[in-house]
Design a protein around this motif. Sequence first.
Motif, PDB file in Angstrom:
ATOM      1  N   LEU A 101       0.824  -1.208   0.000  1.00  0.00           N
ATOM      2  CA  LEU A 101       0.000   0.000   0.000  1.00  0.00           C
ATOM      3  C   LEU A 101       0.859   1.259   0.000  1.00  0.00           C
ATOM      4  O   LEU A 101       0.560   2.227  -0.706  1.00  0.00           O
ATOM      5  CB  LEU A 101      -0.929  -0.010   1.220  1.00  0.00           C
ATOM      6  CG  LEU A 101      -1.885   1.172   1.360  1.00  0.00           C
ATOM      7  CD1 LEU A 101      -2.799   1.252   0.152  1.00  0.00           C
ATOM      8  CD2 LEU A 101      -2.707   1.061   2.635  1.00  0.00           C
ATOM      9  N   GLU A 102       1.920   1.270   0.754  1.00  0.00           N
ATOM     10  CA  GLU A 102       2.806   2.436   0.766  1.00  0.00           C
ATOM     11  C   GLU A 102       3.440   2.654  -0.603  1.00  0.00           C
ATOM     12  O   GLU A 102       3.553   3.789  -1.078  1.00  0.00           O
ATOM     13  CB  GLU A 102       3.889   2.238   1.829  1.00  0.00           C
ATOM     14  CG  GLU A 102       3.359   2.330   3.260  1.00  0.00           C
ATOM     15  CD  GLU A 102       4.447   2.061   4.291  1.00  0.00           C
ATOM     16  OE1 GLU A 102       5.595   1.786   3.863  1.00  0.00           O
ATOM     17  OE2 GLU A 102       4.162   2.132   5.497  1.00  0.00           O
ATOM     18  N   ALA A 103       3.846   1.556  -1.251  1.00  0.00           N
ATOM     19  CA  ALA A 103       4.435   1.688  -2.586  1.00  0.00           C
ATOM     20  C   ALA A 103       3.414   2.222  -3.587  1.00  0.00           C
ATOM     21  O   ALA A 103       3.725   3.089  -4.409  1.00  0.00           O
ATOM     22  CB  ALA A 103       4.979   0.331  -3.050  1.00  0.00           C
ATOM     23  N   ALA A 104       2.165   1.715  -3.504  1.00  0.00           N
ATOM     24  CA  ALA A 104       1.123   2.195  -4.423  1.00  0.00           C
ATOM     25  C   ALA A 104       0.802   3.662  -4.174  1.00  0.00           C
ATOM     26  O   ALA A 104       0.581   4.436  -5.109  1.00  0.00           O
ATOM     27  CB  ALA A 104      -0.144   1.344  -4.258  1.00  0.00           C
ATOM     28  N   THR A 105       0.780   4.075  -2.898  1.00  0.00           N
ATOM     29  CA  THR A 105       0.524   5.481  -2.571  1.00  0.00           C
ATOM     30  C   THR A 105       1.615   6.377  -3.133  1.00  0.00           C
ATOM     31  O   THR A 105       1.349   7.452  -3.678  1.00  0.00           O
ATOM     32  CB  THR A 105       0.419   5.642  -1.055  1.00  0.00           C
ATOM     33  OG1 THR A 105      -0.621   4.793  -0.552  1.00  0.00           O
ATOM     34  CG2 THR A 105       0.099   7.087  -0.688  1.00  0.00           C
ATOM     35  N   GLU A 107       3.504   5.745  -5.754  1.00  0.00           N
ATOM     36  CA  GLU A 107       3.348   5.791  -7.211  1.00  0.00           C
ATOM     37  C   GLU A 107       2.195   6.710  -7.615  1.00  0.00           C
ATOM     38  O   GLU A 107       2.281   7.447  -8.604  1.00  0.00           O
ATOM     39  CB  GLU A 107       3.113   4.387  -7.752  1.00  0.00           C
ATOM     40  CG  GLU A 107       4.333   3.477  -7.620  1.00  0.00           C
ATOM     41  CD  GLU A 107       4.047   2.059  -8.122  1.00  0.00           C
ATOM     42  OE1 GLU A 107       2.887   1.810  -8.506  1.00  0.00           O
ATOM     43  OE2 GLU A 107       4.969   1.223  -8.112  1.00  0.00           O
ATOM     44  N   LEU A 108       1.091   6.689  -6.839  1.00  0.00           N
ATOM     45  CA  LEU A 108      -0.040   7.561  -7.144  1.00  0.00           C
ATOM     46  C   LEU A 108       0.337   9.026  -6.982  1.00  0.00           C
ATOM     47  O   LEU A 108      -0.028   9.870  -7.810  1.00  0.00           O
ATOM     48  CB  LEU A 108      -1.216   7.203  -6.228  1.00  0.00           C
ATOM     49  CG  LEU A 108      -2.494   8.043  -6.401  1.00  0.00           C
ATOM     50  CD1 LEU A 108      -3.025   7.911  -7.827  1.00  0.00           C
ATOM     51  CD2 LEU A 108      -3.556   7.618  -5.393  1.00  0.00           C
ATOM     52  N   ASP A 109       1.058   9.348  -5.916  1.00  0.00           N
ATOM     53  CA  ASP A 109       1.496  10.736  -5.726  1.00  0.00           C
ATOM     54  C   ASP A 109       2.378  11.189  -6.875  1.00  0.00           C
ATOM     55  O   ASP A 109       2.255  12.318  -7.366  1.00  0.00           O
ATOM     56  CB  ASP A 109       2.257  10.856  -4.396  1.00  0.00           C
ATOM     57  CG  ASP A 109       1.334  10.653  -3.201  1.00  0.00           C
ATOM     58  OD1 ASP A 109       0.115  10.799  -3.372  1.00  0.00           O
ATOM     59  OD2 ASP A 109       1.836  10.341  -2.114  1.00  0.00           O
ATOM     60  N   GLN A 110       3.265  10.317  -7.317  1.00  0.00           N
ATOM     61  CA  GLN A 110       4.145  10.674  -8.426  1.00  0.00           C
ATOM     62  C   GLN A 110       3.339  10.891  -9.704  1.00  0.00           C
ATOM     63  O   GLN A 110       3.598  11.826 -10.474  1.00  0.00           O
ATOM     64  CB  GLN A 110       5.191   9.568  -8.634  1.00  0.00           C
ATOM     65  CG  GLN A 110       6.227   9.881  -9.701  1.00  0.00           C
ATOM     66  CD  GLN A 110       7.069  11.086  -9.357  1.00  0.00           C
ATOM     67  OE1 GLN A 110       7.421  11.279  -8.197  1.00  0.00           O
ATOM     68  NE2 GLN A 110       7.394  11.904 -10.345  1.00  0.00           N
ATOM     69  N   ALA A 111       2.338  10.027  -9.936  1.00  0.00           N
ATOM     70  CA  ALA A 111       1.502  10.178 -11.137  1.00  0.00           C
ATOM     71  C   ALA A 111       0.712  11.478 -11.101  1.00  0.00           C
ATOM     72  O   ALA A 111       0.547  12.154 -12.125  1.00  0.00           O
ATOM     73  CB  ALA A 111       0.554   8.983 -11.252  1.00  0.00           C
ATOM     74  N   GLN A 112       0.215  11.863  -9.917  1.00  0.00           N
ATOM     75  CA  GLN A 112      -0.515  13.123  -9.795  1.00  0.00           C
ATOM     76  C   GLN A 112       0.390  14.313 -10.072  1.00  0.00           C
ATOM     77  O   GLN A 112      -0.026  15.283 -10.720  1.00  0.00           O
ATOM     78  CB  GLN A 112      -1.144  13.235  -8.410  1.00  0.00           C
ATOM     79  CG  GLN A 112      -2.305  12.273  -8.179  1.00  0.00           C
ATOM     80  CD  GLN A 112      -2.850  12.356  -6.767  1.00  0.00           C
ATOM     81  OE1 GLN A 112      -2.194  12.889  -5.874  1.00  0.00           O
ATOM     82  NE2 GLN A 112      -4.042  11.808  -6.561  1.00  0.00           N
ATOM     83  N   ARG A 113       1.615  14.250  -9.587  1.00  0.00           N
ATOM     84  CA  ARG A 113       2.561  15.352  -9.859  1.00  0.00           C
ATOM     85  C   ARG A 113       2.864  15.438 -11.357  1.00  0.00           C
ATOM     86  O   ARG A 113       2.923  16.537 -11.930  1.00  0.00           O
ATOM     87  CB  ARG A 113       3.842  15.152  -9.046  1.00  0.00           C
ATOM     88  CG  ARG A 113       3.678  15.420  -7.551  1.00  0.00           C
ATOM     89  CD  ARG A 113       5.033  15.502  -6.863  1.00  0.00           C
ATOM     90  NE  ARG A 113       5.713  14.223  -6.864  1.00  0.00           N
ATOM     91  CZ  ARG A 113       5.597  13.331  -5.884  1.00  0.00           C
ATOM     92  NH1 ARG A 113       4.818  13.579  -4.847  1.00  0.00           N
ATOM     93  NH2 ARG A 113       6.249  12.190  -5.933  1.00  0.00           N
ATOM     94  N   ASP A 114       3.061  14.276 -11.977  1.00  0.00           N
ATOM     95  CA  ASP A 114       3.330  14.278 -13.428  1.00  0.00           C
ATOM     96  C   ASP A 114       2.126  14.821 -14.197  1.00  0.00           C
ATOM     97  O   ASP A 114       2.288  15.565 -15.174  1.00  0.00           O
ATOM     98  CB  ASP A 114       3.655  12.854 -13.894  1.00  0.00           C
ATOM     99  CG  ASP A 114       4.964  12.337 -13.301  1.00  0.00           C
ATOM    100  OD1 ASP A 114       5.766  13.178 -12.825  1.00  0.00           O
ATOM    101  OD2 ASP A 114       5.186  11.112 -13.306  1.00  0.00           O
TER     102      ASP A 114
END
Length: 290
Positions: A101-105, A107-114
């Motif tokens: 879950l921490e890894a997915a979170t 990755e999601l934060d990085q995708a939102q920034r991109d």
Amino acid sequence: MRRVRLRVLGLAAGAVLLSAPPFAGLAFAQTPMDDPLDARDAKRMDRMEKVVRELRDIVFHAQKTGAPVVVQPADTDARIAEQASKITDLEQTLTKLNGTLEAATHELDQAQRDNSALKNQLKALSDRLSADEQKMAEAAAAAPPPAPPPPPEASPQPADNKAAAADAFAKARQLMLSGDYDAAEGAFSSYVTTYPDTTKTPEARYWWGKTLMVRGDNIKAAGAFIGAIRGWPQTAWAPDAVVELSRALVGVKKPADACETLAELKRRYPKAPAAVTTRAAAVRAQAKCA
């Protein structure tokens, strides 16, 4: 310490049962006690009786089969150990899930920034494109005047000419009502050219502009609407012609002129229908008028 005492008591009771007649233990278990027992003592007594029964069964089984006596571990301890093992497995599974879950979170934060960065780039590109389109439109067409001059005096028409003009206007209007905008555009254009000074010419210019707007020819449409409202006629279609002129000006990237025209609408036609004022508000928002 308590468990040791219980086991000793159990073994002693088992020995007594072995030396007594077969039903002596049963008689002992069924003999009521004189003194009342509280809940804790009753549970202890139940456990003692269970141990005695288990020992008796083991000894009787050994006597019958001649097999050595094997004392199995208590069922409660085995279950506790089993549950402890399951809890350990669950804890390990939860730890793995938390890591996933921490890894997915992350990755999601990085995708939102991109995604945010990409939106900013697209907005900048869109702004540049709009600026280039506006410059090209300004170079291609001159801005129509927002306030038309007074109309020229209509020259008298012969009776037969008036009849032909009326017939031509009626046919052009029927073409538009039937949805044949291409033919209606040609008919109204021909009417304006053939009969430039009749009382119906301003209205013909208005409907001509409407057909041009359907085709997306904003520059010609703006010219037609200017000719229609020259002198600000007090007719039913005039307020709508002002709104249509504003739309055409927005289409040729002249929002400032569109805003001036809309300001004249409120001043020249204060009693314009609600439908016209609603459309004017939409165009005002599109032109970003102050």
